[in-house]
Design a protein around this motif. Structure first.
Motif, mmCIF file in Angstrom:
data_model
loop_
_atom_site.group_PDB
_atom_site.id
_atom_site.type_symbol
_atom_site.label_atom_id
_atom_site.label_comp_id
_atom_site.label_asym_id
_atom_site.label_seq_id
_atom_site.Cartn_x
_atom_site.Cartn_y
_atom_site.Cartn_z
ATOM 1 N N GLU A 55 0.825 -1.210 0.000
ATOM 2 C CA GLU A 55 0.000 0.000 0.000
ATOM 3 C C GLU A 55 0.861 1.263 0.000
ATOM 4 O O GLU A 55 0.518 2.252 -0.621
ATOM 5 N N PRO A 63 -1.818 -2.257 -5.351
ATOM 6 C CA PRO A 63 -0.907 -2.956 -4.442
ATOM 7 C C PRO A 63 -1.120 -4.472 -4.532
ATOM 8 O O PRO A 63 -2.253 -4.933 -4.679
ATOM 9 N N ARG A 110 -6.709 -5.016 3.443
ATOM 10 C CA ARG A 110 -6.475 -3.676 2.871
ATOM 11 C C ARG A 110 -6.704 -2.625 3.943
ATOM 12 O O ARG A 110 -7.575 -2.752 4.796
ATOM 13 N N LEU A 116 -4.367 4.472 5.678
ATOM 14 C CA LEU A 116 -3.268 4.607 4.725
ATOM 15 C C LEU A 116 -2.706 6.025 4.774
ATOM 16 O O LEU A 116 -1.489 6.223 4.805
#
Length: 134
Positions: A55, A63, A110, A116
């Motif tokens: 990521e 990714p 994720r 992120l």
């Protein structure tokens, strides 16, 4: 050094589209400090740790996480081992020898866009203080 460190399985996170049998080698620019050419190839025994690396990797591609196998000796990654975390809780390793792609892994967690961004902000805040032991 070697297999006694961890039996794996091992994973590598990237945005590169790779194929089974491909070899990943040292000598490419760091995903986190592009001015640094890496002397090692990095991998982890934690699938979601590889997902985080994927990521955060440079580039706009999707990714990806790959199941990998080291082709030679490897050692604890000194960037996280003891320097930042006692022992090796992240199960992070590096090798001067290539690692081979065994399979692509689909079942990794994720990050949310907010999580992120939080990681990106932390890396940006470290700036030049984010020394890489190469």
């Amino acid at each position: 050094m070697g297999k006694e460190l961890d039996e794996g399985p091992f994973y590598h996170g990237t945005k590169a589209d790779l194929r089974v049998g491909d070899l990943l080698t040292a000598g490419f620019r760091s995903n986190y400090r592009p001015e640094v050419v890496m002397n090692h190839i990095y991998f982890t025994a934690l699938r979601d740790g590889a997902g985080l690396a994927a990521e955060l990797a440079a580039g706009d591609q999707e990714p990806r996480v790959y199941l990998v196998e080291p082709t030679g000796e490897f050692e604890n990654d000194p960037n996280v081992t003891d320097k930042k975390f006692p022992g090796n809780p992240t199960r992070s390793y590096r090798s001067r020898e290539p690692i081979r792609i065994v399979a692509e892994v689909a079942d990794w967690t994720r990050l949310t866009p907010e999580a992120l961004q939080g990681w990106r902000d932390r890396l940006a805040a470290m700036g030049d203080k984010a020394e890489i032991i190469n």
